[in-house]
Design an enzyme around this catalytic site. Sequence first.
Site, PDB file in Angstrom:
ATOM      1  N   CYS A  23      59.264   0.747  17.869  1.00 14.27           N
ATOM      2  CA  CYS A  23      59.057  -0.522  18.568  1.00 14.27           C
ATOM      3  C   CYS A  23      58.603  -1.652  17.644  1.00 14.27           C
ATOM      4  O   CYS A  23      58.506  -2.800  18.068  1.00 14.27           O
ATOM      5  CB  CYS A  23      58.068  -0.352  19.715  1.00 14.27           C
ATOM      6  SG  CYS A  23      58.725   0.686  21.025  1.00 14.27           S
ATOM      7  N   HIS A  67      66.174 -14.228  28.148  1.00 11.81           N
ATOM      8  CA  HIS A  67      67.096 -14.339  27.003  1.00 11.81           C
ATOM      9  C   HIS A  67      66.437 -15.031  25.810  1.00 11.81           C
ATOM     10  O   HIS A  67      67.019 -15.933  25.200  1.00 11.81           O
ATOM     11  CB  HIS A  67      68.393 -15.038  27.424  1.00 11.81           C
ATOM     12  CG  HIS A  67      69.263 -14.134  28.237  1.00 11.81           C
ATOM     13  ND1 HIS A  67      69.070 -13.964  29.589  1.00 11.81           N
ATOM     14  CD2 HIS A  67      70.305 -13.337  27.892  1.00 11.81           C
ATOM     15  CE1 HIS A  67      69.958 -13.113  30.045  1.00 11.81           C
ATOM     16  NE2 HIS A  67      70.713 -12.700  29.033  1.00 11.81           N
ATOM     17  N   GLU A 112      59.459  -1.965  31.430  1.00 10.60           N
ATOM     18  CA  GLU A 112      60.328  -2.195  30.278  1.00 10.60           C
ATOM     19  C   GLU A 112      61.449  -1.167  30.227  1.00 10.60           C
ATOM     20  O   GLU A 112      62.380  -1.311  29.452  1.00 10.60           O
ATOM     21  CB  GLU A 112      59.541  -2.231  28.977  1.00 10.60           C
ATOM     22  CG  GLU A 112      58.924  -0.946  28.543  1.00 10.60           C
ATOM     23  CD  GLU A 112      58.306  -1.064  27.153  1.00 10.60           C
ATOM     24  OE1 GLU A 112      57.661  -2.075  26.850  1.00 10.60           O
ATOM     25  OE2 GLU A 112      58.476  -0.118  26.380  1.00 10.60           O
TER      26      GLU A 112
END
Length: 123
Positions: A23, A67, A112
Site C-alpha cells: 500500500c 477521480h 476500500e
Amino acid sequence: MFELMVEGSFAAAHQLRGYKGKCEKLHGHNWKIHIHVSAEKLDELDMVIDFHELKQIIKETTSSLDHTFLNDVFPFTEKNPSSENIAKWIYDTLKKKINNGNVQLSAVTVWESDTASTTYYED
C-alpha cells in the site's frame, strides 16, 4: 429514535506514506461509503431527511475526492489518506452540512474493498 443509511461512492488513487508494504505504492480503490443519520422525530413529511437530498449532499462532499490522487487533496497532503482519515474527513465535512436541531450524522463507514472498511463516529 430513527436511523437511516444511504450509500455513496467515489473512485480515487492513493499511497500510504511511510507504510512498509504494497500500500506504500500508488494504487486505487472504488471507495464505497455508508452514511448514517438519526433523528428523534420525523419532519413534516414524516421523514428523517429526504434520501435524494442526503445523496446529493454526499455527492457534493465526495466530488472533491472523485477521480483524484488523494495525496494531492487537502488534508491528505499532510495526513495519510488512510481509510480511517478519509472516514473522519467525510464525517467532519458532512456534520457541518447535515446536523440541525433534529437530524444528526451518526456514522460514516468507508469501504476500500468488499472485505475491508472503517467506521468513524462520535460519542
